[in-house]
Motif scaffolding. Structure first.
Motif: not given
Lengths: 986, 133, 321
Positions: A790-792, A796, A811
Motif C-alpha cells: 500500500q502506498t500513500e 505498488k 502503481n
C-alpha cells in the motif's frame, strides 16, 4: 405449437456426436429420424471425436445408436447423401435429398470375401478398422459391372444396381450436425506437417497403429524408426489463426504428455502452448500431475519449426519478447478445427440460417442449439469449437427442444413372442452350426464337427445352418429351432457383439427365452484365429461342451420391471434450476422447485451483462416470470431439503419451508442445482482497504457511480488453482476482460496479471481487442503471485514476469481481485449423503469417474439413470458460464424426459438382470457399494438386498461382491461358470 | 504328444471380446489351446472361479477387460484389479506361482494386443511347465 | 476425554448399571456346565459377581453373537458389551458390514496382554482398546483407569498414566519379535499346514467375519455331477478327498481376510490343530498392506473391495511392450 401434429420424423444432417445423440434420444422418446451421411460408409467423414481422438479410448460406441435404431426401425440412414432443397414451414418441412445406397449392405454382408476373390478387375476394396467390422466398397472407376460379384454373394448383400437418386422427405424438424473440418498439410504449413518427417498430428500417433492403439511403437520417428528421447507437443491453434481450439485442446496435449511419460518414462517431454485452458473440477489435476512427473510446459508467445539434417526439429519460440531455440527429435501437433464456412454458406442458401462472424453457424442468444430459423437446429462442431461431453449434451438439448415441432411418438420397441414353458422338460440341447454361407466349410471340417457334437451329453439335435444373420435365414432358423423340439439352443456363429440382437431374435422367434441360448463365437474364437484344422475342431468341441453345461443349468424367467413416478423435483432456483423446471413443465411434467434464499435468480442474477454484452438480467427476469406463471411449477422459497428416500423413479422428498412448514413430495427424478458462491477472499488486504475490489464489487461500484480510479491492476486466479481449490472457476477471465474493456473506454489504465487466459474459441477476440485498446498483460509464474504494497495514494504491485524473470513494479489506484467461485459445499455434502451421488473432494458433484465416460459410452443402456435419477446441473456440477449451465440443465431434461412419461420401466437388458436369492442374503450391503448404477439398496426391515431392475445393467459387480452367493445373474450363475470352466479345462 | 498348456482366457463382453473380434477381423492367429470364456465385465468375475480353475489344474489363466477409465460399466475394471491383486497376493503368500494368472487390459480395437498377449502368455506358461498342484 | 481410577472392574460395571448408563450387559459368565465361560446377556447386576470380565470365551468371538442380537433391529435399551480389543475390531467391522446395529450399544473394552495357550495372542500387536466407548486400562498400572467420554459419577483422576505408554511399547516390542518369528515359520510351509484339514469348516462357522447364511464354498455351486468328478480326477492326476480343501481356505481368505481381525477363534476350534488364524495373519498382513486398510478401526475407512483408486496396483497389470 405449430400445425401438423402428425409428423413424427426429424432429419439429421451430418454425423457429429450431437446429431447421433439427437437420434438416440428421439429414438428413445419414440420418434423417427433420417440420418444423412455424406460419406459412403459410417465414419468416412470424421466427426470431432474421431478426428481428434482426445483420449486413448476406443470410441467405437460412437456408432452404437446407428446400429440399434436402424434395427428397431426408428432410424433410416442414407449414404453419400446431401440436402438439395428445403421447403415448407417449421413442423412441416419438405426436404429434397440425394443419396446413393452402398453397393454392399453392411447389415447383411458376412465378410466372406468371395466378391473380392471373384472380381477380375480388383475393383472391390475392403475398408478395415471401421468399428470392428470390415466394409466392402466398390471402386467405380475400376468396376465394369460384369456382375460376377453379385452372382457369388451368398447373402444378397451386394447389389450393383445402386444409383444416385433424389427423393423428397417430409419432416417436422431439421438438425444440422455436420462434422469437424480438420486441418491438413496446407493449414499446418507453419509447423511443417507432412513436410518435416518427424512432425505428426496427435491423431496420427493415437490410431496410426489401430490394432494396438497407443504404444511405444506409435512414438517411433518416421524418419529412422528410432524411439525419440526429446519430444515436443505443440498446441497449434494457439499459434495458427485459421484453427479454433475447444475447451479441451490443451487438455489433450497435457493428457498426451502424461501418456508418453507413462509409456516412456525417460523421455523428455515439452508442451508449447500460450495458455493452458482446462477448466472445471477435474482437468486441472491432470495438468498438475503432468508437471509432477516432469513434463515441461513452455507458455511461448509464438513458435517456428525448422527441420535439421538428421531430421530433428529446431523449435524457435518467443517468450515475453525474447527468442529461444531448442532441438527436438519428434514433434506432436495437437490441432484444432477450421470454421465450417462452406457448409454454413450452403445452408444460408438452402434455408436462410445465418452464419456468425467466424464462419460457424449462428445460434440464438441464451440457447445452445437454436438457429435463427424455427424448427432448424444446429449442434456440435458446426456451431463453434466444441469438445466432449458438451457435444453429446447438445444432442439431448436438441431432442427436448425439437419436440415443439413434433407430433405423437410412433416408435415402440417390438414385443417378443410368447415363450414356451420348458420347466417340465428334460434338458434337450440343439446345436446349430452356422456355415456362414459356406465360408467356414474350407476352414473347419463342419460335417465332422456336427457328428462329434452330437455325442456331447444333453445334445439331442445338431444341424448345419446356411447362414444366421440375413432376414431370410433368421426366419428359417427360428423355424428349425421350433421344429427340432429342443429346449436349449447353442448357436455357433460369427460374433454376437455385432449381431447379438439378430441371434436373440432368432431364439425368441423359435419360442425360447433368450436365457436358454448360448451364442458361440465359431468365427471369432475358432475359424479365423487358428491355422490347424484338427485343433480347431477340438477347440470348437470343447467350447460346445462348455456351452452345453452352462445351458444345462439355465433358468428361464420373464424379466422384471418397476414403476416410475412422472414428477420432477428441482433443488435450487438459479439459472440452471429454473431452466430445468421451465423445460420440464413445458412437456407437461409436474415440477416442484425449492430455493434456499428468498428470491430466484441465483449467482448469475448479480451480474449485469456478460462479455458478449448480452443482457443477462433481462434473460433471468424472463425465466422468473415464466416460473411464476407456469401452472406445472410449484415454487417454494426459503426452503431446504430435510430428507430424500427412495431411488430413481421412486423418490420421496421431505422439505421444510421457512424452517416451519414441512412438505412431502414424490418424484421420479431430482435435479440438483445448488449453484455456487463467490469465494471468500483473505489475501491482499481485501476488506481492509476500500480500494481493493473483487470483480463483482467493482461492477457494482461502477454501476453506482462510485468508482473513480484512474489506474487499475487486476490479479487473476486469486485463491484458485492451488491446493485448496484445485480448479479453474471458468468465469473470471471473461469477467476481467469485460471489465477491463469497460474501464479502457473511460480512459482508465488497466494491467491484468495472470497465469493463463482461459479464453478459448471466440472469446480470444476479446483478448485481441483488449491488447489493441491498450490493456497491459503480464503473465506470472504459477507459484509466484504478485505482491501488493500500500502506498500513500494507492498500491505498488510487484510481479516477476514469466519468461523474462524481470521484476516489474506497477502503481495503481485500485486493485481488483478475480476470486472465482466455490460450490455450496455444506448443502452439497448434505444432498450427497441423502442421494448417494458422490462429491469430488472440492465439493462439486461427481457424475462419472472420468470426464469422457458419460459422453462416449453406453449409448444403448439406461445410463441416463446411472446417477440414480439425480441430475446435478449448472455449477453444482462444475464451474461454468451461463450458457454452459443452461446446457447442463437442458441436456438433463432431455435425458429425464426419456423416462418421465413412462409408468413402468423394464430392465434394459430384458431377462439379463441381477437378482437376489433372499434365502442367502444377509443384507451386508457389499453389493450396494459396488453397483455402478445405484441399482441396489438394502431393505432395512427385511435386511435383504433389493434390485431396482431398470437401473441394472447386469455387469455382475454385485455377484462378485456378495460373499454369500445371494446376488446372481441368470446367465452367469456360479454353477454355470464353474461347470463351463471345468469343461474348457477338459 | 507334446504337452500343451491348458489356458483359459477370461474376457469381458465389451473390450476384451472386441479385441478378440478385431483379431479375427485382421486375421491374426494365436494358439488353439487358449480357450475363451466370457463374463459381462471383469468386475463381475469372481476370483473364486479363477482360484478354482487354478486349483483344478489350469496351467494359466489370462484375464482381459477394458482399459481403466474405459469400462463399459464405468468402474468394473477398477474393482477387478483390486480383486485380482488380492488373489494374486494370496497365491504368492502360499508359494504358488501367481504369475500363472495375468491381467492385461485390451481395448476394443486392439486385436493385435490380444493376440500378442495370448502368444506371450502361452510361451510364458510353456516355460513354467505344467501346473503341479 | 475423561479419566477415572477404579480398584475393581466388577464394581465399576455395577456402577454403570446403577447410573443407568447401561441397563444390561453382555460379558463372560461361567456356563451352565461350570467348565467354561460364555458371553451372557444379563439384566441383573448381581450376576456380575459371577463373571470374569476379562477372560476369553473359548471358540467364541462375542461380536459374532452380538450381531445375532441386533440383526432384527437395535436393542431397545442401552446395553454394555465387554469386549477384548480383537472382539472390538470384529464388532466395528461388522458395523461396516451392516451386521451389527450399534445403536444403544456401549462398548467396554480392556487392554489385553493375551491369554495362555493362545499362540495368536503372543503375536498380537493390536491390544489397546482404540475406539471403545469405555476403555479400561491396566497395563503398566496399579489398579485400573477408565478412559471415556461418558459422564460418570466418579471422581476424575488421570494420575499415573505415563507408565502406560512405556509398558505398551515394551509389550509391543516383544510381540513384534514373536510375530516375525512365528510368521517366518508359518510362511515356510504354508501349503503343508493345510494338509490335515478335515473340511469340517468349523473355522468358518465361528469366524465373526464369516457372516454368510451359506458359505459359497459349501454351496451347491461346487457340487459336481459324477462325469465331472471323473474328468477332474484324470486332469489332476487323482482327486484327493475331502475335495476342495485348498479352495475352501484360499477362497475364504480371498473373501474376507482383508476384514480378518486376528481374534484366533478359528484355530481354537480346529480339530486338526491347524493354525488357521496365523495363516490368515500371514496372508492378511500382505493384503492389508496392499490396500492400506486396518479392519475394525475407523468406520470411515471403506472395506477395500468396495472402493478403488484410479491410479493404483499397476504391478498387477501385465505390461505390454
Amino acid at each position: 405449437m405449430t400445425a401438423n401434429q402428425g409428423k413424427s420424423t426429424v432429419l439429421v444432417y451430418g454425423t457429429n456426436m450431437s446429431g447421433y445423440r439427437t437420434i438416440y434420444a428421439l429414438g428413445k422418446l419414440g420418434y423417427k429420424t433420417i440420418l444423412l451421411n455424406r460419406g459412403k460408409y459410417v465414419d468416412e467423414v470424421k466427426n470431432q471425436v474421431l478426428s481428434q481422438l482426445p483420449l486413448d479410448l476406443c470410441w467405437a460406441c460412437a456408432f452404437g445408436p446407428q446400429r440399434m435404431f436402424v434395427g428397431l426401425g426408428a432410424l433410416n440412414v442414407f449414404y453419400s447423401a446431401d440436402i438439395l432443397e428445403i421447403k415448407g414451414t417449421p413442423g412441416n418441412y419438405k426436404v429434397k435429398i440425394k443419396k446413393k445406397d452402398p453397393y454392399v449392405n453392411n447389415f447383411i454382408c458376412t465378410e466372406c470375401n468371395k466378391c473380392v476373390e471373384v472380381c477380375p478387375e480388383g475393383a472391390i476394396e475392403v475398408m478395415p478398422k471401421v468399428f470392428w467390422e470390415n466394409i466392402y466398397l466398390i471402386n467405380e472407376e475400376k468396376c465394369t459391372k460384369c456382375g460376377k460379384c453379385e452372382e457369388i454373394c451368398p447373402t444378397g448383400a451386394l447389389k450393383l444396381d445402386k444409383k444416385e437418386e433424389e427423393l423428397e422427405v417430409e419432416v417436422a424438424g431439421i438438425v444440422l450436425s455436420p462434422e469437424y473440418v480438420d486441418v491438413d498439410k496446407g493449414d499446418l504449413e507453419k509447423f511443417g506437417y507432412k513436410v518435416f518427417k518427424n512432425v505428426l498430428k496427435n491423431s496420427d500417433i493415437v490410431r496410426g497403429n489401430i490394432p494396438t492403439s497407443f504404444v511405444l511403437n506409435s512414438l517411433k520417428r518416421r524418419s529412422d524408426g528410432k524411439l525419440p528421447q526429446k519430444i515436443a507437443i505443440i498446441v497449434t491453434p494457439q499459434y495458427n489463426n485459421i484453427e479454433y481450439e475447444d475447451f479441451n485442446t490443451t487438455n489433450i496435449a497435457v493428457y498426451r504428455a502424461v501418456r508418453i511419460k507413462e509409456l516412456h518414462p525417460s523421455a523428455d517431454v515439452t508442451i508449447f502452448m500460450r495458455n493452458y485452458r482446462g477448466f472445471g473440477k477435474g482437468a486441472y489435476k491432470i495438468y498438475e500431475r503432468a508437471k509432477e512427473i516432469g513434463v515441461k510446459i513452455i507458455k511461448a508467445d509464438d513458435v517456428y519449426l525448422n527441420e535439421l539434417e538428421n531430421n530433428d526439429l529446431e523449435i524457435t519460440y518467443k517468450l515475453a519478447g525474447k527468442q529461444n531455440k531448442e532441438n527436438y527429435e519428434f514433434v506432436i501437433l495437437v490441432t484444432g478445427q477450421k470454421a465450417p464456412i462452406e457448409e454454413v454458406k450452403k445452408f444460408e442458401k438452402l434455408c436462410k440460417i445465418k452464419g456468425d462472424n467466424h464462419g460457424f453457424c449462428y445460434i440464438e442468444p441464451f440457447t445452445n442449439n437454436k438457429t435463427n430459423i424455427p424448427g432448424i437446429y444446429a449442434g456440435g462442431e458446426f456451431t463453434g469449437p466444441r469438445g466432449n461431453p458438451e457435444t453429446v449434451w447438445e444432442g439431448y438439448d436438441i431432442a427436448q427442444d425439437i419436440l415443439d415441432f413434433l407430433g405423437k411418438p410412433v416408435v415402440s420397441p417390438p414385443q417378443p413372442p410368447p415363450f414356451r414353458d420348458v420347466s417340465k422338460e428334460e434338458v434337450k440341447i440343439g446345436v446349430f452350426l452356422c456355415s456362414c454361407f459356406g465360408k467356414f466349410n474350407d476352414k473347419i471340417d463342419i460335417e465332422r464337427l456336427k457328428d462329434e457334437a452330437s455325442k456331447i451329453p444333453y445334445v439331442t439335435h445338431v444341424e448345419i445352418l446356411n447362414g444366421a444373420c440375413t432376414p431370410q435365414t433368421i426366419q428359417e432358423n427360428a423355424k428349425k429351432i421350433r421344429e427340432s423340439g429342443v429346449n436349449r439352443v447353442i448357436l455357433a456363429v460369427c460374433t454376437p457383439l455385432q449381431k447379438l440382437m439378430k441371434f436373440r431374435k432368432t431364439v425368441m422367434m423359435g419360442g425360447l427365452n433368450p436365457l436358454l441360448a448360448e451364442f458361440l463365437r465359431l468365427r471369432e474364437d475358432v475359424v479365423n484365429v487358428h491355422e490347424d484344422k484338427e485343433k480347431k475342431l477340438e477347440k470348437a468341441l470343447s467350447l460346445i461342451r462348455a456351452a452345453a453345461l452352462k445351458l444345462k443349468y439355465a433358468l428361464p424367467f420373464p424379466g422384471a420391471s418397476d414403476k416410475f413416478h412422472g414428477k420432477a423435483f428441482v433443488i435450487g432456483g438459479g439459472v440452471a434450476g429454473m431452466e430445468a423446471a421451465i423445460r420440464l413443465a413445458k412437456r407437461g411434467v409436474q415440477v416442484t422447485l425449492i430455493e434456499k434464499s428468498d428470491s430466484l435468480g441465483g449467482i448469475a442474477y448479480r451480474l449485469d451483462s456478460d462479455i458478449e454484452g448480452r443482457d443477462l438480467k433481462k434473460f433471468i427476469e424472463s425465466q422468473i416470470k415464466e416460473i411464476k406463471r407456469n401452472e406445472n411449477i410449484k415454487v417454494y422459497l426459503n426452503s431446504e431439503v430435510d430428507s430424500i428416500k427412495g431411488y430413481a423413479g421412486n423418490f420421496k422428498i421431505i422439505f421444510s419451508e421457512n424452517k416451519k412448514i414441512t412438505h412431502i413430495e414424490d418424484a421420479g427424478v431430482i435435479f440438483i442445482a445448488t449453484g455456487a458462491k463467490i469465494r471468500e477472499v483473505s489475501s491482499y488486504f481485501y476488506g481492509k482497504n476500500p480500494n481493493i475490489y473483487t470483480q463483482l464489487d467493482m461492477e457494482k461500484a461502477i454501476n453506482e457511480g462510485k468508482f473513480s480510479a484512474k489506474s487499475v491492476v487486476m490479479i487473476q486466479c486469486v485463491g484458485s488453482r492451488n491446493k485448496a481449490y484445485p480448479y479453474c472457476s471458468r468465469i473470471c477471465c471473461s469477467q476481467a476482460l469485460k471489465n477491463a474493456l469497460r474501464l479502457r473506454e473511460k480512459g482508465v489504465e488497466v494491467t491484468i496479471l495472470y497465469r493463463d487466459l482461459k479464453l478459448y474459441g471466440f472469446k480470444e477476440d476479446y483478448y485481441k481487442e483488449a491488447v489493441n485498446k491498450g490493456v497491459n498483460f503480464i503473465r506470472f509464474y504459477d507459484d509466484n503471485y504478485p505482491k501488493a504494497g500500500q502506498t500513500e495514494n494507492g498500491f505498488k504491485i510487484t510481479v516477476k514476469e514469466y519468461g523474462t524473470d524481470e521484476e516489474k513494479a506497477i502503481n495503481c489506484d485500485a486493485l481488483v481481485l478475480s476470486v472465482g467461485i466455490r460450490p455450496d459445499i455444506e448443502t452439497n455434502k448434505k444432498l450427497s449423503q441423502m442421494t448417494g451421488i458422490k462429491l469430488f473432494e472440492n465439493g462439486f458433484f461427481a457424475i462419472s469417474p472420468g470426464p469422457f465416460e458419460e459422453a462416449a459410452k453406453k449409448l444403448m443402456k439406461p445410463f441416463e439413470l446411472q446417477t440414480n435419477g439425480v441430475f446435478p446441473i449448472g455449477m453444482a456440477l462444475s464451474p461454468r458460464t451461463v450458457d454452459e449451465s443452461l446446457l447442463t440443465a437442458r441436456q438433463a431434461v432431455g435425458q429425464s424426459l426419456i423416462f418421465l412419461k413412462k409408468q413402468r420401466l423394464p430392465a434394459p437388458n430384458g431377462v439379463f438382470v441381477s437378482e437376489v436369492d433372499e434365502s442367502k442374503c444377509v443384507g451386508c450391503g457389499y453389493c450396494v457399494e459396488v453397483c455402478p448404477y445405484n441399482a441396489r439398496s438394502i431393505d432395512e426391515v427385511k435386511k435383504k438386498a433389493v434390485v431396482h431392475p431398470f437401473l441394472c445393467d447386469s455387469c455382475g459387480a454385485c455377484v462378485v461382491a456378495c460373499p454369500s452367493g445371494a446376488a446372481f445373474i441368470r446367465d452367469l450363475q456360479d454353477k454355470q461358470v464353474i461347470a463351463s470352466i471345468d469343461a474348457l479345462l477338459g | 504328444m507334446t504337452w500343451e498348456p491348458k489356458i483359459v482366457y477370461i474376457m469381458c463382453s465389451w473390450c476384451g471380446s472386441g479385441g478378440a473380434e478385431s483379431a479375427s477381423a485382421y486375421g491374426l492367429k494365436y494358439p488353439e489351446n487358449i480357450k475363451p470364456f466370457r463374463v459381462w465385465c471383469t468386475g463381475g468375475l469372481d476370483p473364486a472361479y479363477i482360484l478354482r480353475a487354478f486349483l483344478e489344474g489350469a496351467d494359466g489363466i489370462l484375464i482381459s477387460g477394458c482399459h481403466p477409465g474405459d469400462c463399459h460399466y464405468d468402474t468394473g475394471n477398477y474393482f477387478a484389479r483390486r480383486r485380482l491383486a488380492a488373489l494374486k497376493t494370496i497365491l504368492k503368500t502360499f508359494g504358488f506361482d501367481e504369475d500363472r494368472v495375468w491381467l492385461r487390459w485390451v481395448g476394443h480395437s486392439e486385436g493385435k494386443r490380444l493376440v500378442d498377449t495370448a502368444i506371450e502368455f502361452n510361451e510364458h506358461i510353456k516355460k513354467l511347465g505344467p501346473n503341479k498342484i | 476425554m475423561k479419566y477415572y481410577k477404579v480398584e475393581n472392574v466388577k464394581d465399576f460395571l455395577k456402577n454403570l448399571m446403577d447410573e443407568k448408563i447401561v441397563e444390561a450387559l453382555i460379558l463372560p459368565l461361567k456356563s451352565y456346565t461350570e467348565e467354561a465361560y460364555n458371553p451372557f446377556l444379563i439384566k441383573d447386576k448381581s450376576l456380575i459377581d459371577k463373571s470374569e470380565p476379562f477372560t476369553f470365551c473359548k471358540g467364541i468371538n462375542t461380536a459374532r453373537e452380538v450381531s445375532k442380537l441386533t440383526f432384527k433391529g437395535a436393542l431397545p435399551f442401552k446395553t454394555g458389551i465387554v469386549l477384548k480389543p480383537c472382539e472390538l475390531r470384529a464388532f466395528r467391522e461388522l458395523i461396516k458390514l451392516n451386521q451389527i446395529n450399534p445403536e444403544n450399544l456401549v462398548t467396554i473394552c480392556c487392554d489385553c496382554n493375551g491369554f495362555e495357550d493362545r499362540e495368536i495372542c503372543e503375536m498380537c500387536v493390536d491390544f489397546v482398546p482404540d475406539y471403545a466407548d469405555v476403555k479400561i486400562l491396566s497395563l503398566g498400572l496399579e489398579g485400573y483407569y477408565i478412559e471415556t467420554d461418558l459422564e460418570l459419577q466418579l471422581e476424575e483422576n488421570s494420575g499415573n498414566l505415563e507408565n502406560i505408554e512405556k509398558e505398551i511399547l515394551k509389550i509391543l516390542d516383544e510381540k513384534r519379535k514373536n510375530r516375525d518369528k512365528k510368521l517366518s515359520e508359518i510362511k515356510s510351509n504354508l501349503k503343508d499346514l493345510l494338509k490335515n484339514c478335515i473340511s469340517c469348516h468349523n473355522c468358518m462357522r465361528v469366524c465373526p467375519i464369516c457372516f454368510c447364511q451359506e458359505c459359497f464354498f459349501d454351496s451347491p455351486a461346487l457340487k459336481n455331477d459324477s462325469v465331472t468328478y471323473l474328468m477332474r480326477a484324470s486332469r489332476k492326476n487323482g482327486l484327493d478327498f475331502p475335495e476342495n480343501k485348498l479352495l475352501f481356505h484360499l477362497g475364504r481368505m480371498n473373501h474376507m481376510s482383508v476384514s480378518c481381525v486376528n481374534c484366533g477363534v478359528c484355530e481354537e476350534v480346529c480339530p486338526a490343530q491347524i493354525p488357521v488364524s496365523q495363516i490368515f495373519v500371514a496372508a492378511g498382513d500382505e493384503l492389508k498392506k496392499l490396500f492400506n486398510y486396518q479392519p475394525g478401526k475407523s468406520l470411515e475407512d471403506k472395506i477395500p473391495f468396495t472402493c478403488y483408486q484410479h491410479d493404483e496396483l499397476h504391478d498387477f497389470e501385465k505390461e505390454y511392450k
